[in-house]
Design a protein around this motif. Structure first.
Motif, PDB file in Angstrom:
ATOM      1  N   GLU A 102       0.834  -1.196   0.000  1.00 34.35           N
ATOM      2  CA  GLU A 102       0.000   0.000   0.000  1.00 34.35           C
ATOM      3  C   GLU A 102       0.877   1.259   0.000  1.00 34.35           C
ATOM      4  OE1 GLU A 102      -3.623   1.985   2.652  1.00 34.35           O
ATOM      5  OE2 GLU A 102      -2.768   0.033   3.188  1.00 34.35           O
ATOM      6  N   GLY A 103       0.459   2.245  -0.769  1.00 36.37           N
ATOM      7  CA  GLY A 103       1.150   3.518  -0.807  1.00 36.37           C
ATOM      8  C   GLY A 103       2.380   3.554  -1.681  1.00 36.37           C
ATOM      9  N   LEU A 104       2.637   2.501  -2.427  1.00 34.29           N
ATOM     10  CA  LEU A 104       3.830   2.461  -3.274  1.00 34.29           C
ATOM     11  C   LEU A 104       3.737   3.528  -4.356  1.00 34.29           C
ATOM     12  CD1 LEU A 104       5.683  -0.646  -4.561  1.00 34.29           C
ATOM     13  CD2 LEU A 104       4.918   1.046  -6.221  1.00 34.29           C
ATOM     14  N   ASP A 105       4.779   4.331  -4.488  1.00 31.26           N
ATOM     15  CA  ASP A 105       4.853   5.380  -5.503  1.00 31.26           C
ATOM     16  C   ASP A 105       5.521   4.788  -6.740  1.00 31.26           C
ATOM     17  OD1 ASP A 105       5.653   7.487  -7.154  1.00 31.26           O
ATOM     18  OD2 ASP A 105       6.012   8.847  -5.483  1.00 31.26           O
ATOM     19  N   PRO A 106       4.778   4.596  -7.833  1.00 34.43           N
ATOM     20  CA  PRO A 106       5.357   3.911  -9.005  1.00 34.43           C
ATOM     21  C   PRO A 106       6.560   4.629  -9.598  1.00 34.43           C
ATOM     22  CG  PRO A 106       3.212   4.848  -9.536  1.00 34.43           C
ATOM     23  CD  PRO A 106       3.364   4.942  -8.057  1.00 34.43           C
ATOM     24  N   GLU A 107       6.535   5.960  -9.623  1.00 37.95           N
ATOM     25  CA  GLU A 107       7.666   6.692 -10.178  1.00 37.95           C
ATOM     26  C   GLU A 107       8.913   6.502  -9.321  1.00 37.95           C
ATOM     27  OE1 GLU A 107      10.063   9.297 -12.445  1.00 37.95           O
ATOM     28  OE2 GLU A 107       8.217   8.221 -12.900  1.00 37.95           O
ATOM     29  N   GLN A 108       8.767   6.668  -8.026  1.00 38.58           N
ATOM     30  CA  GLN A 108       9.922   6.514  -7.135  1.00 38.58           C
ATOM     31  C   GLN A 108      10.457   5.092  -7.164  1.00 38.58           C
ATOM     32  OE1 GLN A 108       9.178   7.528  -3.041  1.00 38.58           O
ATOM     33  NE2 GLN A 108      11.221   6.981  -2.369  1.00 38.58           N
ATOM     34  N   GLU A 109       9.562   4.111  -7.147  1.00 35.55           N
ATOM     35  CA  GLU A 109      10.013   2.719  -7.114  1.00 35.55           C
ATOM     36  C   GLU A 109      10.648   2.303  -8.438  1.00 35.55           C
ATOM     37  OE1 GLU A 109      10.404   1.118  -4.537  1.00 35.55           O
ATOM     38  OE2 GLU A 109       9.213   2.383  -3.190  1.00 35.55           O
ATOM     39  N   THR A 110      10.184   2.884  -9.546  1.00 37.28           N
ATOM     40  CA  THR A 110      10.830   2.603 -10.831  1.00 37.28           C
ATOM     41  C   THR A 110      12.258   3.125 -10.820  1.00 37.28           C
ATOM     42  OG1 THR A 110       8.725   2.716 -12.025  1.00 37.28           O
ATOM     43  CG2 THR A 110      10.733   2.977 -13.320  1.00 37.28           C
ATOM     44  N   ARG A 111      12.435   4.346 -10.334  1.00 37.89           N
ATOM     45  CA  ARG A 111      13.770   4.928 -10.271  1.00 37.89           C
ATOM     46  C   ARG A 111      14.676   4.134  -9.332  1.00 37.89           C
ATOM     47  NH1 ARG A 111      14.301  10.060 -12.400  1.00 37.89           N
ATOM     48  NH2 ARG A 111      12.367  11.035 -13.105  1.00 37.89           N
ATOM     49  N   ARG A 112      14.132   3.686  -8.211  1.00 36.29           N
ATOM     50  CA  ARG A 112      14.931   2.902  -7.263  1.00 36.29           C
ATOM     51  C   ARG A 112      15.369   1.582  -7.885  1.00 36.29           C
ATOM     52  NH1 ARG A 112      11.932   1.658  -1.965  1.00 36.29           N
ATOM     53  NH2 ARG A 112      13.950   0.719  -1.489  1.00 36.29           N
ATOM     54  N   LEU A 113      14.438   0.908  -8.556  1.00 31.15           N
ATOM     55  CA  LEU A 113      14.766  -0.380  -9.173  1.00 31.15           C
ATOM     56  C   LEU A 113      15.796  -0.192 -10.278  1.00 31.15           C
ATOM     57  CD1 LEU A 113      14.261  -3.412  -9.408  1.00 31.15           C
ATOM     58  CD2 LEU A 113      12.314  -2.903 -10.911  1.00 31.15           C
ATOM     59  N   HIS A 114      15.610   0.833 -11.094  1.00 29.10           N
ATOM     60  CA  HIS A 114      16.548   1.118 -12.178  1.00 29.10           C
ATOM     61  C   HIS A 114      17.939   1.387 -11.616  1.00 29.10           C
ATOM     62  CE1 HIS A 114      17.027   3.397 -16.282  1.00 29.10           C
ATOM     63  NE2 HIS A 114      17.981   2.507 -16.081  1.00 29.10           N
ATOM     64  N   ALA A 115      18.013   2.229 -10.602  1.00 28.05           N
ATOM     65  CA  ALA A 115      19.311   2.565 -10.011  1.00 28.05           C
ATOM     66  C   ALA A 115      19.947   1.350  -9.338  1.00 28.05           C
ATOM     67  CB  ALA A 115      19.142   3.700  -8.996  1.00 28.05           C
ATOM     68  N   LEU A 116      19.137   0.528  -8.700  1.00 28.92           N
ATOM     69  CA  LEU A 116      19.667  -0.669  -8.038  1.00 28.92           C
ATOM     70  C   LEU A 116      20.314  -1.607  -9.051  1.00 28.92           C
ATOM     71  CD1 LEU A 116      19.901  -2.525  -5.506  1.00 28.92           C
ATOM     72  CD2 LEU A 116      17.689  -3.502  -6.193  1.00 28.92           C
ATOM     73  N   ILE A 117      19.620  -1.884 -10.142  1.00 29.01           N
ATOM     74  CA  ILE A 117      20.158  -2.820 -11.136  1.00 29.01           C
ATOM     75  C   ILE A 117      21.404  -2.241 -11.787  1.00 29.01           C
ATOM     76  CG2 ILE A 117      19.677  -4.146 -13.208  1.00 29.01           C
ATOM     77  CD1 ILE A 117      18.110  -4.933 -10.619  1.00 29.01           C
ATOM     78  N   ASP A 118      21.370  -0.956 -12.142  1.00 26.07           N
ATOM     79  CA  ASP A 118      22.559  -0.316 -12.714  1.00 26.07           C
ATOM     80  C   ASP A 118      23.746  -0.450 -11.763  1.00 26.07           C
ATOM     81  OD1 ASP A 118      21.466   0.459 -15.091  1.00 26.07           O
ATOM     82  OD2 ASP A 118      21.281   2.581 -14.600  1.00 26.07           O
ATOM     83  N   GLY A 119      23.519  -0.147 -10.490  1.00 18.34           N
ATOM     84  CA  GLY A 119      24.601  -0.197  -9.512  1.00 18.34           C
ATOM     85  C   GLY A 119      25.138  -1.600  -9.309  1.00 18.34           C
ATOM     86  N   LEU A 120      24.260  -2.581  -9.255  1.00 17.21           N
ATOM     87  CA  LEU A 120      24.705  -3.964  -9.068  1.00 17.21           C
ATOM     88  C   LEU A 120      25.537  -4.441 -10.252  1.00 17.21           C
ATOM     89  CD1 LEU A 120      21.465  -5.561  -7.555  1.00 17.21           C
ATOM     90  CD2 LEU A 120      23.627  -5.137  -6.357  1.00 17.21           C
ATOM     91  N   VAL A 121      25.121  -4.061 -11.461  1.00 17.20           N
ATOM     92  CA  VAL A 121      25.892  -4.456 -12.640  1.00 17.20           C
ATOM     93  C   VAL A 121      27.280  -3.835 -12.591  1.00 17.20           C
ATOM     94  CG1 VAL A 121      26.064  -4.208 -15.147  1.00 17.20           C
ATOM     95  CG2 VAL A 121      23.884  -4.870 -14.112  1.00 17.20           C
ATOM     96  N   VAL A 122      27.363  -2.554 -12.262  1.00 15.82           N
ATOM     97  CA  VAL A 122      28.669  -1.889 -12.169  1.00 15.82           C
ATOM     98  C   VAL A 122      29.535  -2.552 -11.110  1.00 15.82           C
ATOM     99  CG1 VAL A 122      29.844   0.251 -11.535  1.00 15.82           C
ATOM    100  CG2 VAL A 122      27.833   0.338 -13.009  1.00 15.82           C
ATOM    101  N   HIS A 123      28.973  -2.828  -9.946  1.00 16.99           N
ATOM    102  CA  HIS A 123      29.754  -3.432  -8.864  1.00 16.99           C
ATOM    103  C   HIS A 123      30.258  -4.817  -9.239  1.00 16.99           C
ATOM    104  CE1 HIS A 123      28.201  -0.777  -5.309  1.00 16.99           C
ATOM    105  NE2 HIS A 123      28.536  -0.072  -6.375  1.00 16.99           N
ATOM    106  N   HIS A 124      29.387  -5.611  -9.864  1.00 17.80           N
ATOM    107  CA  HIS A 124      29.790  -6.976 -10.210  1.00 17.80           C
ATOM    108  C   HIS A 124      30.865  -6.979 -11.292  1.00 17.80           C
ATOM    109  CE1 HIS A 124      29.631 -11.263 -10.828  1.00 17.80           C
ATOM    110  NE2 HIS A 124      29.355 -11.092 -12.104  1.00 17.80           N
ATOM    111  N   VAL A 125      30.714  -6.117 -12.300  1.00 11.78           N
ATOM    112  CA  VAL A 125      31.708  -6.073 -13.372  1.00 11.78           C
ATOM    113  C   VAL A 125      33.039  -5.544 -12.856  1.00 11.78           C
ATOM    114  CG1 VAL A 125      32.312  -4.938 -15.550  1.00 11.78           C
ATOM    115  CG2 VAL A 125      30.019  -5.861 -15.228  1.00 11.78           C
ATOM    116  N   THR A 126      32.983  -4.552 -11.980  1.00  9.10           N
ATOM    117  CA  THR A 126      34.201  -3.902 -11.505  1.00  9.10           C
ATOM    118  C   THR A 126      34.885  -4.679 -10.395  1.00  9.10           C
ATOM    119  OG1 THR A 126      33.140  -1.778 -12.016  1.00  9.10           O
ATOM    120  CG2 THR A 126      35.156  -1.715 -10.710  1.00  9.10           C
ATOM    121  N   TYR A 127      34.096  -5.229  -9.478  1.00  7.63           N
ATOM    122  CA  TYR A 127      34.657  -5.947  -8.324  1.00  7.63           C
ATOM    123  C   TYR A 127      33.949  -7.289  -8.143  1.00  7.63           C
ATOM    124  CZ  TYR A 127      36.366  -1.248  -7.281  1.00  7.63           C
ATOM    125  OH  TYR A 127      36.957  -0.012  -7.351  1.00  7.63           O
TER     126      TYR A 127
END
Length: 208
Positions: A145-170
């Motif tokens: 309940e109360g999930l903000d679709p715009e905010q959660e989309t940005r969070r998910l996008h940033a999370l996946i981007d960050g995980l890919v960078v971390h895994h490739v780099t380290y």
């Protein structure tokens, strides 16, 4: 071999050059040598280096989309979303190559207007994909309940981007199983209630 197949083979040769030497090592002559063809043959398919780089970058997105469309979706949104995200993660050699080349282009986008324009376009495509995942949870009334679709989309996008960078780099600090566990935990946090544990998590593809 048809025209598209030959272009993809040349682009794959460009990927190998990029992974070894970075984008600064890419030239039409160098890529032709890597592909084992003459410079004239390469110019039959790509008239300029910019055209080659554009196709090389676009091929990553095309192949990811093809893999996602080919997935054996279950109809269970939470699990299907995790399966789709796994195709974006560098969990095997093919996806690792795509991630490394993508990150090389991301670095070039800071100073190269042409690469930046294409990078922006593909960034928006990724955002739309993540937005679709969030909207799926909402439309099926699975999201908390109360999930903000715009905010959660940005969070998910940033999370996946960050995980890919971390895994490739380290990779020694974040392996593929840990990466997908973080993804799973985040997806669970979006739901109304903790889901019943699935019989198995998304399995990584292993190179033999």
């Amino acid at each position: 071999m048809d025209h598209q197949q030959r272009k993809e083979q040349i682009a794959e040769a460009a990927w190998r050059v990029i992974r070894r030497e970075g984008l600064e090592g890419v030239s039409v002559r160098h890529v032709a040598d890597e592909a084992g063809i003459s410079l004239g043959s390469l110019r039959h398919y790509f008239h300029a280096q910019e055209e080659l780089l554009s196709f090389t970058m676009r091929l990553i997105s095309d192949r990811v989309h093809l893999r996602i469309r080919s997935l054996p979706f279950t109809g269970e949104p939470r699990r299907d979303i995790e399966m789709a995200i796994a195709e974006l993660a560098p969990l095997d050699e093919q996806r690792l190559a795509e991630a490394e080349v993508w990150l090389a282009f991301a670095g070039r986008a800071i100073t190269d207007p042409a690469v930046r324009a294409l990078s922006h376009q593909m960034h928006e495509e990724l955002y739309a994909g993540f937005r679709g995942m969030i909207e799926l949870l909402l439309s099926d009334k699975l999201a908390r309940e109360g999930l903000d679709p715009e905010q959660e989309t940005r969070r998910l996008h940033a999370l996946i981007d960050g995980l890919v960078v971390h895994h490739v780099t380290y990779p020694e600090r974040l392996n593929g199983e840990e990466l997908m566990r973080i993804v799973a935990d985040h997806l669970d946090s979006l739901l109304l209630a903790p889901p019943v544990p699935p019989p198995e998590r998304i399995r990584m593809k292993k190179d033999n």
